[in-house]
Design a protein around this motif. Structure first.
Motif, PDB file in Angstrom:
ATOM      1  N   PHE A 281      12.328  55.923  23.446  1.00 22.69           N
ATOM      2  CA  PHE A 281      13.358  55.708  23.926  1.00 22.69           C
ATOM      3  C   PHE A 281      13.314  55.177  25.359  1.00 22.69           C
ATOM      4  O   PHE A 281      13.685  54.155  25.834  1.00 22.69           O
ATOM      5  CB  PHE A 281      14.484  56.994  24.055  1.00 22.69           C
ATOM      6  CG  PHE A 281      15.172  57.293  22.868  1.00 22.69           C
ATOM      7  CD1 PHE A 281      15.117  56.676  21.668  1.00 22.69           C
ATOM      8  CD2 PHE A 281      15.748  58.686  22.780  1.00 22.69           C
ATOM      9  CE1 PHE A 281      15.762  56.953  20.536  1.00 22.69           C
ATOM     10  CE2 PHE A 281      16.190  58.983  21.457  1.00 22.69           C
ATOM     11  CZ  PHE A 281      16.264  58.181  20.672  1.00 22.69           C
ATOM     12  N   GLU A 282      12.612  55.856  26.313  1.00 26.66           N
ATOM     13  CA  GLU A 282      12.510  55.559  27.731  1.00 26.66           C
ATOM     14  C   GLU A 282      11.703  54.346  27.726  1.00 26.66           C
ATOM     15  O   GLU A 282      11.912  53.314  28.510  1.00 26.66           O
ATOM     16  CB  GLU A 282      11.740  56.615  28.599  1.00 26.66           C
ATOM     17  CG  GLU A 282      11.521  56.322  29.933  1.00 26.66           C
ATOM     18  CD  GLU A 282      11.488  57.284  30.695  1.00 26.66           C
ATOM     19  OE1 GLU A 282      10.868  57.135  31.931  1.00 26.66           O
ATOM     20  OE2 GLU A 282      11.739  58.337  30.581  1.00 26.66           O
ATOM     21  N   TYR A 283      10.401  54.016  27.225  1.00 25.92           N
ATOM     22  CA  TYR A 283       9.804  53.040  26.830  1.00 25.92           C
ATOM     23  C   TYR A 283      10.702  51.615  26.703  1.00 25.92           C
ATOM     24  O   TYR A 283      10.640  50.694  27.402  1.00 25.92           O
ATOM     25  CB  TYR A 283       8.473  53.183  25.892  1.00 25.92           C
ATOM     26  CG  TYR A 283       7.486  52.129  25.588  1.00 25.92           C
ATOM     27  CD1 TYR A 283       6.700  51.834  26.718  1.00 25.92           C
ATOM     28  CD2 TYR A 283       7.533  51.290  24.627  1.00 25.92           C
ATOM     29  CE1 TYR A 283       5.840  51.034  26.634  1.00 25.92           C
ATOM     30  CE2 TYR A 283       6.693  50.011  24.676  1.00 25.92           C
ATOM     31  CZ  TYR A 283       5.602  50.103  25.293  1.00 25.92           C
ATOM     32  OH  TYR A 283       4.729  49.186  25.438  1.00 25.92           O
ATOM     33  N   LEU A 284      11.474  51.864  25.542  1.00 33.36           N
ATOM     34  CA  LEU A 284      12.384  50.615  25.442  1.00 33.36           C
ATOM     35  C   LEU A 284      13.570  50.307  26.558  1.00 33.36           C
ATOM     36  O   LEU A 284      13.790  49.293  26.966  1.00 33.36           O
ATOM     37  CB  LEU A 284      13.276  50.875  24.169  1.00 33.36           C
ATOM     38  CG  LEU A 284      12.532  50.868  22.851  1.00 33.36           C
ATOM     39  CD1 LEU A 284      13.423  51.546  21.627  1.00 33.36           C
ATOM     40  CD2 LEU A 284      12.107  49.433  22.520  1.00 33.36           C
ATOM     41  N   VAL A 285      13.857  51.384  27.108  1.00 32.38           N
ATOM     42  CA  VAL A 285      15.069  51.242  28.161  1.00 32.38           C
ATOM     43  C   VAL A 285      13.996  50.662  29.356  1.00 32.38           C
ATOM     44  O   VAL A 285      14.459  49.891  30.190  1.00 32.38           O
ATOM     45  CB  VAL A 285      15.466  52.390  28.932  1.00 32.38           C
ATOM     46  CG1 VAL A 285      16.138  52.423  29.959  1.00 32.38           C
ATOM     47  CG2 VAL A 285      16.345  53.053  27.582  1.00 32.38           C
ATOM     48  N   GLU A 286      12.931  50.885  29.465  1.00 33.60           N
ATOM     49  CA  GLU A 286      11.980  50.313  30.836  1.00 33.60           C
ATOM     50  C   GLU A 286      11.723  48.971  30.393  1.00 33.60           C
ATOM     51  O   GLU A 286      11.828  47.893  31.649  1.00 33.60           O
ATOM     52  CB  GLU A 286      10.562  51.243  31.067  1.00 33.60           C
ATOM     53  CG  GLU A 286      10.864  52.451  31.450  1.00 33.60           C
ATOM     54  CD  GLU A 286       9.410  53.132  31.851  1.00 33.60           C
ATOM     55  OE1 GLU A 286       8.549  52.529  31.574  1.00 33.60           O
ATOM     56  OE2 GLU A 286       9.549  54.376  32.085  1.00 33.60           O
ATOM     57  N   LEU A 287      11.712  48.628  29.371  1.00 38.50           N
ATOM     58  CA  LEU A 287      11.134  47.158  28.912  1.00 38.50           C
ATOM     59  C   LEU A 287      12.412  46.281  28.929  1.00 38.50           C
ATOM     60  O   LEU A 287      12.256  45.395  29.219  1.00 38.50           O
ATOM     61  CB  LEU A 287      10.544  47.110  27.368  1.00 38.50           C
ATOM     62  CG  LEU A 287      10.225  45.998  26.884  1.00 38.50           C
ATOM     63  CD1 LEU A 287       9.108  45.135  27.440  1.00 38.50           C
ATOM     64  CD2 LEU A 287       9.798  46.039  25.540  1.00 38.50           C
ATOM     65  N   CYS A 288      13.622  46.861  28.326  1.00 30.84           N
ATOM     66  CA  CYS A 288      14.556  46.099  28.198  1.00 30.84           C
ATOM     67  C   CYS A 288      15.554  45.826  29.311  1.00 30.84           C
ATOM     68  O   CYS A 288      16.034  46.852  29.749  1.00 30.84           O
ATOM     69  CB  CYS A 288      15.552  46.647  26.896  1.00 30.84           C
ATOM     70  SG  CYS A 288      14.543  46.613  25.355  1.00 30.84           S
ATOM     71  N   ASP A 289      15.591  44.519  29.736  1.00 29.26           N
ATOM     72  CA  ASP A 289      16.403  44.375  31.083  1.00 29.26           C
ATOM     73  C   ASP A 289      17.881  44.310  30.703  1.00 29.26           C
ATOM     74  O   ASP A 289      18.780  44.302  31.623  1.00 29.26           O
ATOM     75  CB  ASP A 289      16.059  43.415  31.905  1.00 29.26           C
ATOM     76  CG  ASP A 289      16.033  41.879  31.123  1.00 29.26           C
ATOM     77  OD1 ASP A 289      16.221  41.982  29.667  1.00 29.26           O
ATOM     78  OD2 ASP A 289      15.524  40.961  31.571  1.00 29.26           O
ATOM     79  N   ASP A 290      18.187  44.209  29.360  1.00 25.93           N
ATOM     80  CA  ASP A 290      19.633  44.036  29.299  1.00 25.93           C
ATOM     81  C   ASP A 290      19.857  45.369  28.001  1.00 25.93           C
ATOM     82  O   ASP A 290      20.418  45.058  27.009  1.00 25.93           O
ATOM     83  CB  ASP A 290      19.919  42.810  28.533  1.00 25.93           C
ATOM     84  CG  ASP A 290      21.536  42.511  28.372  1.00 25.93           C
ATOM     85  OD1 ASP A 290      22.251  43.357  28.805  1.00 25.93           O
ATOM     86  OD2 ASP A 290      21.838  41.575  27.458  1.00 25.93           O
ATOM     87  N   ILE A 291      19.886  46.502  28.766  1.00 26.28           N
ATOM     88  CA  ILE A 291      19.986  47.961  27.781  1.00 26.28           C
ATOM     89  C   ILE A 291      21.451  47.900  27.349  1.00 26.28           C
ATOM     90  O   ILE A 291      21.661  48.689  26.584  1.00 26.28           O
ATOM     91  CB  ILE A 291      19.665  49.044  28.600  1.00 26.28           C
ATOM     92  CG1 ILE A 291      20.254  49.405  29.981  1.00 26.28           C
ATOM     93  CG2 ILE A 291      18.000  49.042  28.797  1.00 26.28           C
ATOM     94  CD1 ILE A 291      19.794  50.611  30.637  1.00 26.28           C
ATOM     95  N   ASP A 292      22.488  47.135  28.000  1.00 22.55           N
ATOM     96  CA  ASP A 292      23.836  47.493  27.748  1.00 22.55           C
ATOM     97  C   ASP A 292      24.005  46.699  26.409  1.00 22.55           C
ATOM     98  O   ASP A 292      25.214  46.847  25.542  1.00 22.55           O
ATOM     99  CB  ASP A 292      24.713  46.890  28.686  1.00 22.55           C
ATOM    100  CG  ASP A 292      24.685  47.933  29.734  1.00 22.55           C
ATOM    101  OD1 ASP A 292      24.424  48.989  29.884  1.00 22.55           O
ATOM    102  OD2 ASP A 292      25.093  47.266  31.145  1.00 22.55           O
ATOM    103  N   ASN A 293      23.207  45.710  26.047  1.00 22.46           N
ATOM    104  CA  ASN A 293      23.616  44.854  24.744  1.00 22.46           C
ATOM    105  C   ASN A 293      22.416  44.842  23.632  1.00 22.46           C
ATOM    106  O   ASN A 293      22.633  44.451  22.832  1.00 22.46           O
ATOM    107  CB  ASN A 293      23.559  43.269  25.239  1.00 22.46           C
ATOM    108  CG  ASN A 293      24.753  43.262  25.958  1.00 22.46           C
ATOM    109  OD1 ASN A 293      25.723  43.690  25.665  1.00 22.46           O
ATOM    110  ND2 ASN A 293      24.755  42.608  27.198  1.00 22.46           N
ATOM    111  N   THR A 294      21.185  45.611  24.208  1.00 24.63           N
ATOM    112  CA  THR A 294      20.204  45.786  23.031  1.00 24.63           C
ATOM    113  C   THR A 294      20.688  46.817  21.950  1.00 24.63           C
ATOM    114  O   THR A 294      21.047  47.829  22.225  1.00 24.63           O
ATOM    115  CB  THR A 294      18.991  46.234  23.616  1.00 24.63           C
ATOM    116  OG1 THR A 294      18.391  45.506  24.675  1.00 24.63           O
ATOM    117  CG2 THR A 294      17.745  46.224  22.538  1.00 24.63           C
TER     118      THR A 294
END
Length: 136
Positions: A93-106
């Motif tokens: 979860f956190e790994y993905l959030v750190e990577l994705c700069d558009d977490i509102d739309n991923t």
């Protein structure tokens, strides 16, 4: 949209193949398909080890994506060995959030039958790095 999920499902389904490499290492019980903003799909399976060198299907697919010069994820689909859609592991979860700069739309698929998905931000709404996102 449904077409993308179905294509991702097929690609993830095809690579599930649980195997034991040794009494200590198995792989292929979970698979992941990632759709990038350039519409490329990256897939991979998990690796489980008795030591702390295991790797989730999500992280392995992300590694493929990064090795190909991409870093923007639109959609994520995960399957277990029964070909059932599952959520990313808590470690990811956190790994993905750190990577994705558009977490509102991923989007992460939660139900293939109805094509239901959840936004990445909904999995970690109080993420410690949110302040950094708002500054940009």
């Amino acid at each position: 949209m449904q077409k993308e999920w179905l294509e991702m499902f097929e690609k993830a389904r095809r690579i599930i193949s649980p195997k034991e490499v040794s009494p200590f290492i198995t792989y292929g019980t979970h698979s992941c398909a990632i759709l990038t903003d350039s519409k490329n799909i990256y897939t991979s399976v998990n690796i489980s080890s008795s030591l702390d060198i295991s790797s989730t299907a999500e992280k392995n697919a992300i590694t493929k994506m990064l090795n190909n010069g991409e870093h923007r994820i639109e959609k994520i689909l995960l399957l277990n060995e029964l070909e059932v859609v599952i959520l990313p592991s808590k470690d990811c979860f956190e790994y993905l959030v750190e990577l994705c700069d558009d977490i509102d739309n991923t989007e992460i698929l939660t139900d293939l039958t109805d094509f239901k998905s959840i936004k990445l931000i909904e999995l970690l709404p109080d993420w410690w790095g949110t302040f950094r996102e708002k500054k940009n």
